[in-house]
Design a protein around this motif. Sequence first.
Motif, PDB file in Angstrom:
ATOM      1  N   LYS A  71       0.791  -1.343  -0.249  1.00 50.94           N
ATOM      2  CA  LYS A  71      -0.005  -0.024   0.181  1.00 50.94           C
ATOM      3  C   LYS A  71       0.928   1.157   0.031  1.00 50.94           C
ATOM      4  CE  LYS A  71      -3.900  -1.999   2.100  1.00 50.94           C
ATOM      5  NZ  LYS A  71      -4.887  -1.937   3.105  1.00 50.94           N
ATOM      6  N   THR A  72       2.046   1.204   0.675  1.00 50.15           N
ATOM      7  CA  THR A  72       2.835   2.134   0.791  1.00 50.15           C
ATOM      8  C   THR A  72       3.371   2.527  -0.514  1.00 50.15           C
ATOM      9  OG1 THR A  72       3.326   2.029   3.090  1.00 50.15           O
ATOM     10  CG2 THR A  72       4.960   3.168   1.766  1.00 50.15           C
ATOM     11  N   ASP A  73       3.813   1.355  -1.369  1.00 53.62           N
ATOM     12  CA  ASP A  73       4.665   1.555  -2.608  1.00 53.62           C
ATOM     13  C   ASP A  73       3.579   2.115  -3.652  1.00 53.62           C
ATOM     14  OD1 ASP A  73       6.485   0.084  -1.732  1.00 53.62           O
ATOM     15  OD2 ASP A  73       6.307  -1.779  -2.676  1.00 53.62           O
ATOM     16  N   LEU A  74       2.368   2.147  -3.405  1.00 60.73           N
ATOM     17  CA  LEU A  74       1.402   2.798  -4.427  1.00 60.73           C
ATOM     18  C   LEU A  74       1.206   4.289  -4.422  1.00 60.73           C
ATOM     19  CD1 LEU A  74      -1.919   0.419  -3.723  1.00 60.73           C
ATOM     20  CD2 LEU A  74      -0.313   0.352  -5.902  1.00 60.73           C
ATOM     21  N   GLU A  75       2.192   4.918  -3.394  1.00 64.48           N
ATOM     22  CA  GLU A  75       2.293   6.202  -3.387  1.00 64.48           C
ATOM     23  C   GLU A  75       3.323   6.488  -4.419  1.00 64.48           C
ATOM     24  OE1 GLU A  75       2.940   7.297   0.563  1.00 64.48           O
ATOM     25  OE2 GLU A  75       1.501   6.152   1.472  1.00 64.48           O
ATOM     26  N   TYR A  76       3.928   5.592  -5.019  1.00 64.67           N
ATOM     27  CA  TYR A  76       5.004   6.168  -6.030  1.00 64.67           C
ATOM     28  C   TYR A  76       4.770   5.506  -7.356  1.00 64.67           C
ATOM     29  CZ  TYR A  76       7.334   6.629  -1.495  1.00 64.67           C
ATOM     30  OH  TYR A  76       7.796   7.266  -0.363  1.00 64.67           O
ATOM     31  N   LYS A  77       4.708   6.446  -8.437  1.00 64.92           N
ATOM     32  CA  LYS A  77       4.226   6.131  -9.850  1.00 64.92           C
ATOM     33  C   LYS A  77       4.879   4.824 -10.313  1.00 64.92           C
ATOM     34  CE  LYS A  77       3.582   7.579 -14.379  1.00 64.92           C
ATOM     35  NZ  LYS A  77       3.938   8.575 -15.172  1.00 64.92           N
ATOM     36  N   SER A  78       6.092   4.618 -10.226  1.00 65.97           N
ATOM     37  CA  SER A  78       6.656   3.501 -10.816  1.00 65.97           C
ATOM     38  C   SER A  78       6.567   2.161 -10.123  1.00 65.97           C
ATOM     39  CB  SER A  78       8.384   3.607 -11.054  1.00 65.97           C
ATOM     40  OG  SER A  78       8.895   3.942  -9.663  1.00 65.97           O
ATOM     41  N   ALA A  80       3.723   1.753  -8.120  1.00 68.59           N
ATOM     42  CA  ALA A  80       2.414   1.791  -8.586  1.00 68.59           C
ATOM     43  C   ALA A  80       2.027   0.753  -9.774  1.00 68.59           C
ATOM     44  CB  ALA A  80       1.788   3.214  -8.262  1.00 68.59           C
ATOM     45  N   ILE A  81       2.773   1.345 -10.905  1.00 64.72           N
ATOM     46  CA  ILE A  81       2.306   0.998 -12.296  1.00 64.72           C
ATOM     47  C   ILE A  81       2.947  -0.429 -12.264  1.00 64.72           C
ATOM     48  CG2 ILE A  81       3.069   1.016 -14.607  1.00 64.72           C
ATOM     49  CD1 ILE A  81       0.992   3.257 -13.668  1.00 64.72           C
ATOM     50  N   ALA A  82       4.070  -0.945 -11.622  1.00 63.50           N
ATOM     51  CA  ALA A  82       4.497  -2.139 -11.571  1.00 63.50           C
ATOM     52  C   ALA A  82       3.722  -3.209 -10.768  1.00 63.50           C
ATOM     53  CB  ALA A  82       5.743  -2.358 -10.883  1.00 63.50           C
ATOM     54  N   LEU A  83       3.112  -2.905  -9.843  1.00 63.48           N
ATOM     55  CA  LEU A  83       2.258  -3.637  -8.860  1.00 63.48           C
ATOM     56  C   LEU A  83       0.832  -3.634  -9.848  1.00 63.48           C
ATOM     57  CD1 LEU A  83       1.788  -5.095  -6.253  1.00 63.48           C
ATOM     58  CD2 LEU A  83       0.949  -2.868  -5.237  1.00 63.48           C
ATOM     59  N   LEU A  84       0.362  -2.824 -10.225  1.00 69.42           N
ATOM     60  CA  LEU A  84      -1.008  -2.801 -11.096  1.00 69.42           C
ATOM     61  C   LEU A  84      -0.616  -3.897 -12.260  1.00 69.42           C
ATOM     62  CD1 LEU A  84      -1.995   0.862 -11.233  1.00 69.42           C
ATOM     63  CD2 LEU A  84      -3.165  -0.827  -9.996  1.00 69.42           C
ATOM     64  N   THR A  85       0.459  -4.130 -12.804  1.00 67.88           N
ATOM     65  CA  THR A  85       0.407  -4.960 -14.035  1.00 67.88           C
ATOM     66  C   THR A  85       0.552  -6.370 -13.438  1.00 67.88           C
ATOM     67  OG1 THR A  85       2.770  -4.974 -14.013  1.00 67.88           O
ATOM     68  CG2 THR A  85       1.823  -3.358 -15.146  1.00 67.88           C
ATOM     69  N   GLU A  86       0.987  -6.603 -12.029  1.00 68.17           N
ATOM     70  CA  GLU A  86       0.801  -7.804 -11.458  1.00 68.17           C
ATOM     71  C   GLU A  86      -0.559  -8.148 -11.220  1.00 68.17           C
ATOM     72  OE1 GLU A  86       3.800  -8.126  -8.430  1.00 68.17           O
ATOM     73  OE2 GLU A  86       5.153  -6.959  -9.363  1.00 68.17           O
ATOM     74  N   LYS A  87      -0.939  -7.127 -10.437  1.00 69.58           N
ATOM     75  CA  LYS A  87      -2.564  -7.367  -9.650  1.00 69.58           C
ATOM     76  C   LYS A  87      -3.806  -6.657 -10.654  1.00 69.58           C
ATOM     77  CE  LYS A  87      -0.213  -8.026  -5.207  1.00 69.58           C
ATOM     78  NZ  LYS A  87      -0.660  -9.469  -4.962  1.00 69.58           N
ATOM     79  N   SER A  88      -3.749  -7.015 -11.934  1.00 71.11           N
ATOM     80  CA  SER A  88      -4.903  -6.164 -12.542  1.00 71.11           C
ATOM     81  C   SER A  88      -6.085  -5.956 -11.874  1.00 71.11           C
ATOM     82  CB  SER A  88      -4.654  -6.841 -14.161  1.00 71.11           C
ATOM     83  OG  SER A  88      -5.160  -8.257 -13.978  1.00 71.11           O
ATOM     84  N   SER A  89      -6.610  -6.628 -11.313  1.00 69.12           N
ATOM     85  CA  SER A  89      -7.817  -6.756 -10.607  1.00 69.12           C
ATOM     86  C   SER A  89      -8.053  -5.349  -9.681  1.00 69.12           C
ATOM     87  CB  SER A  89      -8.116  -7.755  -9.697  1.00 69.12           C
ATOM     88  OG  SER A  89      -8.160  -9.235 -10.400  1.00 69.12           O
ATOM     89  N   MET A  90      -6.719  -4.544  -9.509  1.00 70.74           N
ATOM     90  CA  MET A  90      -6.859  -3.652  -8.676  1.00 70.74           C
ATOM     91  C   MET A  90      -6.794  -2.375  -9.551  1.00 70.74           C
ATOM     92  SD  MET A  90      -4.109  -3.023  -5.650  1.00 70.74           S
ATOM     93  CE  MET A  90      -2.826  -2.727  -6.594  1.00 70.74           C
ATOM     94  N   ILE A  91      -7.018  -2.488 -10.993  1.00 73.17           N
ATOM     95  CA  ILE A  91      -7.064  -1.411 -11.637  1.00 73.17           C
ATOM     96  C   ILE A  91      -8.411  -0.812 -11.887  1.00 73.17           C
ATOM     97  CG2 ILE A  91      -6.734  -0.342 -14.325  1.00 73.17           C
ATOM     98  CD1 ILE A  91      -4.537  -2.564 -14.453  1.00 73.17           C
ATOM     99  N   LYS A  92      -8.755   0.454 -11.684  1.00 76.08           N
ATOM    100  CA  LYS A  92     -10.271   0.900 -11.708  1.00 76.08           C
ATOM    101  C   LYS A  92     -10.558   0.463 -13.055  1.00 76.08           C
ATOM    102  CE  LYS A  92     -13.002   4.815 -10.849  1.00 76.08           C
ATOM    103  NZ  LYS A  92     -13.307   5.878 -10.070  1.00 76.08           N
ATOM    104  N   ARG A  93     -12.115   0.277 -13.100  1.00 80.61           N
ATOM    105  CA  ARG A  93     -12.643  -0.386 -14.340  1.00 80.61           C
ATOM    106  C   ARG A  93     -13.794   0.417 -14.735  1.00 80.61           C
ATOM    107  NH1 ARG A  93     -11.207  -4.847 -11.383  1.00 80.61           N
ATOM    108  NH2 ARG A  93     -13.073  -5.068 -10.319  1.00 80.61           N
TER     109      ARG A  93
END
Length: 117
Positions: A71-78, A80-93
């Motif tokens: 959750k802390t990592d999500l505060e940093y763009k790079s 956050a983007i990396a985490l979203l590629t791994e956990k695509s369910s977390m991308i707003k739809r």
Amino acid sequence: MKLRVYGIKNCDTMKKTFSFLEAEGIVYEFIDYKKQSPDISLLSGFADKVGFEALINKKGTTYRKLEDQEKTDLEYKSKAIALLTEKSSMIKRPIIEFPDGGIVLGFEPEQIKERLG
């Protein structure tokens, strides 16, 4: 390029989006994150348009199950983007990408209609 809709097929918000687009007679290409994971380049492009924070769905189960460090990592763009590629369910739809490159984030019927003009 035609209209592209990014998301997860079984999501209720996505079902509303599909119904809306079909009722309006709008032809689109659907990209299912479960079959074709988004890459860093795609998500970075979206983030450049709406801000990376806007891409994160903090209301879903995937977000709630994250470790505190993630959750802390999500505060940093790079990160956050990396985490979203791994956990695509977390991308707003959905993310709806128009032929001119513009996007609408979330199910926003009025914005969609306005963009299609």
